[in-house]
Enzyme design. Structure first.
Site, PDB file in Angstrom:
ATOM      1  N   GLY A  50       0.815  -1.204   0.000  1.00  0.00           N
ATOM      2  CA  GLY A  50       0.000   0.000   0.000  1.00  0.00           C
ATOM      3  C   GLY A  50       0.844   1.246   0.000  1.00  0.00           C
ATOM      4  O   GLY A  50       2.024   1.219   0.365  1.00  0.00           O
TER       5      GLY A  50
ATOM      6  N   GLY B 275       0.739   5.692   0.751  1.00  0.00           N
ATOM      7  CA  GLY B 275       0.046   6.821   1.338  1.00  0.00           C
ATOM      8  C   GLY B 275       0.813   8.103   1.094  1.00  0.00           C
ATOM      9  O   GLY B 275       1.808   8.111   0.356  1.00  0.00           O
TER      10      GLY B 275
ATOM     11  N   GLY C 130       4.367   7.770   2.816  1.00  0.00           N
ATOM     12  CA  GLY C 130       5.236   6.626   2.549  1.00  0.00           C
ATOM     13  C   GLY C 130       4.481   5.453   1.969  1.00  0.00           C
ATOM     14  O   GLY C 130       3.385   5.610   1.414  1.00  0.00           O
TER      15      GLY C 130
ATOM     16  N   ASP D  34      -7.485   6.741  15.815  1.00  0.00           N
ATOM     17  CA  ASP D  34      -7.737   6.565  14.375  1.00  0.00           C
ATOM     18  C   ASP D  34      -8.227   5.149  14.104  1.00  0.00           C
ATOM     19  O   ASP D  34      -7.759   4.473  13.190  1.00  0.00           O
ATOM     20  CB  ASP D  34      -6.476   6.868  13.565  1.00  0.00           C
ATOM     21  CG  ASP D  34      -6.782   7.037  12.065  1.00  0.00           C
ATOM     22  OD1 ASP D  34      -7.961   7.234  11.712  1.00  0.00           O
ATOM     23  OD2 ASP D  34      -5.839   6.963  11.254  1.00  0.00           O
TER      24      ASP D  34
END
Length: 293
Positions: free
Chosen positions: A19, A21, A24, A137
């Site tokens: 993945g 973002g 990073g 989060d």
């Protein structure tokens, strides 16, 4: 925690990227013994005052996780900092894709299996709150399965905070869909109570396959309607198909944080106690590997 740490080598093979973002990406590696692990690579995209500030900000996550030991919390093996201090790598176990990706396109998932996942998440949050850490989060994208698809792992502690008893959190962080209403309206708020709200949003999604609203603010019509129904004690406040006791007791999505239950209250709810879930010893009876992999 370090007994099962693999031996890392510069000869380890990079398999691919799990993945990406803003700050990073997460890469998948494999040792010569075919042991898989993930590397979270941070490279500064923001205007930090110095590499020292960048290092402090990024290693905040590592420093918190290095203190934790729970089957539903992701581990950290080690970290590396480049010679110039401009790139930081965190080494961790490899897991499944995040839960939102696993759940969103699957139909006919059994509620009891989904509740196993949710209760595992609650066990992880209970541990965090017991050591005075709030995540801030909690969302489907920050929950994964381990490589065996048995235990869920809470990940991404970038905005997590260590809080002394009665200490308030500061700042709007996390994802708008999952954020508690007080985080929008108050400069300071109870970070643990905001985690409970996020647990409620996740439970709602798992049961209903949709989010209840885009944002817990008055300008969101769905949230406004919900809050109005609560004030009028309308039957529309029934959010979950978990039985009458759950409806009465689970104040997970109580807009007033002072009236919201704590994670430790869950142990007194019979409906919660009756949820079968996987842990390091026992299984809920479902094969999550077969369902989700």
């Amino acid at each position: 925690m370090k007994n099962d740490q693999p031996k890392f080598s510069k000869l380890d093979k990079r398999i691919g990227t799990l993945g990406k973002g803003i700050s990073g990406q997460v890469d998948l590696y494999e040792t010569k013994n075919k042991f898989g692990y993930a590397v979270k690579v941070y490279y500064p995209k923001e205007n930090y005052e110095s590499n020292k500030e960048f290092k402090i900000r990024v290693l905040h996550e590592y420093n918190i996780l290095s203190k934790l030991d729970h089957c539903n919390i992701i581990k950290q093996y080690k970290y590396d900092v480049s010679l110039l201090g401009s790139t930081i790598k965190l080494y961790m176990p490899v897991g499944s894709p995040h839960l939102y990706k696993l759940v969103r396109n699957r139909n006919n998932l059994e509620q009891d299996e989904l509740l196993c996942i949710w209760k595992q998440l609650c066990q992880g949050i209970k541990y965090l709150h017991s050591v005075n850490i709030c995540h801030r989060d909690i969302k489907l994208e920050n929950i994964i399965f381990d490589s065996e698809y048995k235990l869920i792992k809470i990940i991404d502690f970038a905005t997590a905070q260590e809080v002394a008893p009665d200490t308030l959190s500061i700042g709007l962080v996390g994802s708008e869909n999952y954020a508690a209403p007080e985080t929008f309206t108050s400069l300071k708020y109870d970070g643990k109570a905001s985690d409970i709200w996020s647990l409620g949003i996740i439970l709602y999604y798992l049961i209903n396959k949709k989010l209840p609203w885009k944002s817990a603010q008055w300008n969101d019509l769905d949230f406004k309607q919900y809050q109005t129904a609560l004030n009028e004690e309308s039957s529309n406040t029934i959010l979950f198909n978990l039985g009458l006791d759950a409806i009465k007791e689970s104040q997970l999505l109580q807009p007033d944080p002072n009236k919201r239950v704590s994670i430790f209250d869950f142990d007194y709810f019979s409906w919660f106690e009756n949820i079968r879930f996987c842990n390091s010893i026992h299984s809920c009876g479902y094969n999550h590997n077969q369902t989700f992999k």
